[in-house]
Scaffold this active site. Structure first.
Site, PDB file in Angstrom:
ATOM      1  N   LYS A 219       0.829  -1.214   0.000  1.00 43.08           N
ATOM      2  CA  LYS A 219       0.000   0.000   0.000  1.00 43.08           C
ATOM      3  C   LYS A 219       0.863   1.263   0.000  1.00 43.08           C
ATOM      4  O   LYS A 219       0.670   2.167  -0.824  1.00 43.08           O
ATOM      5  CB  LYS A 219      -0.929  -0.035   1.222  1.00 43.08           C
ATOM      6  CG  LYS A 219      -1.584   1.271   1.587  1.00 43.08           C
ATOM      7  CD  LYS A 219      -2.511   1.780   0.500  1.00 43.08           C
ATOM      8  CE  LYS A 219      -3.363   2.913   1.026  1.00 43.08           C
ATOM      9  NZ  LYS A 219      -2.584   4.018   1.578  1.00 43.08           N
ATOM     10  N   ASP A 238      -6.311   0.738  -0.435  1.00 47.70           N
ATOM     11  CA  ASP A 238      -6.692   0.824   0.967  1.00 47.70           C
ATOM     12  C   ASP A 238      -8.015   0.104   1.141  1.00 47.70           C
ATOM     13  O   ASP A 238      -8.577  -0.447   0.189  1.00 47.70           O
ATOM     14  CB  ASP A 238      -6.815   2.285   1.396  1.00 47.70           C
ATOM     15  CG  ASP A 238      -8.078   2.903   0.837  1.00 47.70           C
ATOM     16  OD1 ASP A 238      -8.244   2.863  -0.380  1.00 47.70           O
ATOM     17  OD2 ASP A 238      -8.903   3.391   1.600  1.00 47.70           O
TER      18      ASP A 238
END
Length: 285
Positions: A219, A238
DNA sequence: TACCAGGGCCTTT
DNA sequence: AAAGGCCATGGT
């Protein structure tokens, strides 16, 4: 190019016929943490050690007190004005969901931020909300960044942070993220990791290099790629994006949009966060 | 594989 | 007033 004539007048630099750009949508959509809305409606930000105060009205973007040379050398690139967002919107609007998302916040642009600042900021962002991320970044800059004006500080470079201890970083109150910042700073300052060199690497290679930093997973790496290294194919997944992609694209995100999926993602992210009902209510959490 | 640290702000209940 | 959830990752 999403702007027309550029000229300097009375110490300001003005861009005319600015399209596909909203300051609020671009500067307050979770991609950057160093811009503030002032009382007069202008926005003040600090990028690569330069302070800017800007306002946008009727397609006319003004850089207050900034010479033409700095706008051409820094700000056109930072705001991604060399990219044709009409073309991207036209492409993704073949998909009804993305068409809606892009129409919902048509003024979003993906900023081309400094790679070190983006990497650092998104290390601090993990498991956090935007107000707290801003607080962490503010304190990091106030403690260790060069002072540029009253209450204005540059983002501290990797060399500065690499020399610090965990104890030195405690006023930032970054918690478990502090050790990740130090590892990143030491790797970059030591020359082990050359962020600028990653610009010419593929997204996969650059991601793998970034993920060798302790505390950088997929991420955060994707955030650094998209916001710091100009890799618009990177999609930082996310919770919200994962949820949205699973619900809206169970068979996978349309492959024809892959080369600029990061920009499509930015529209989608903003849309699902701000527009309740954009996703089916029955979604598993 | 599942779970939890670490921390503080915001939203929902 | 209290609980739950965050632009995650690494360790157990």
């Amino acid at each position: 190019m999403d702007c027309g004539l550029i000229y300097e007048k009375d110490g300001d630099t003005v861009l005319l016929d600015v399209s596909n750009f909203s300051l609020e949508e671009t500067l307050d959509c979770g991609q950057c943490f160093r811009w503030t809305l002032l009382e007069d409606g202008s926005w003040q930000g600090i990028v690569r050690g330069e302070v800017a105060t800007i306002s946008l009205s009727g397609g006319r973007l003004t850089f207050h007190g900034a010479p033409l040379e700095r706008v051409e050398a820094l700000w056109l690139d930072y705001f991604d004005f060399h990219r044709d967002y009409n073309a991207i919107k036209a492409a993704i609007s073949a998909d009804p969901v993305l068409a809606k998302a892009a129409a919902y916040a048509p003024g979003i642009r993906v900023l081309r931020q400094d790679p070190w600042e983006a990497l650092c900021s998104f290390i601090l962002s993990q498991n956090n909300n935007i107000p707290r991320i801003k607080g962490l970044v503010d304190r990091l800059c106030a403690c260790f960044g060069e002072q540029l004006g009253e209450a204005l500080y540059a983002f501290p470079g990797p060399e500065r942070l690499a020399a610090l201890s965990l104890e030195d970083l405690s006023p930032v109150r970054a918690g478990f993220r502090a050790k990740y910042i130090l590892d990143a700073a030491r790797r970059v300052a030591g020359g082990e990791l050359n962020l600028e060199a990653l610009r010419i690497s593929t997204a996969e290679e650059a991601s793998a290099a970034l993920r060798t930093i302790h505390g950088v997973g997929p991420k955060v790496a994707d955030c650094a790629l998209l916001y710091g290294l100009g890799k618009v194919e990177a999609v930082p997944a996310d919770v919200w994006i994962k949820r949205a992609l699973a619900a809206l694209y169970p068979d996978g995100f349309p492959r024809e949009f892959a080369p600029f999926a990061g920009i499509a993602q930015q529209y989608l992210f903003h849309y699902v966060r701000h527009c309740p009902g954009a996703l089916p209510a029955t979604l598993g959490k």
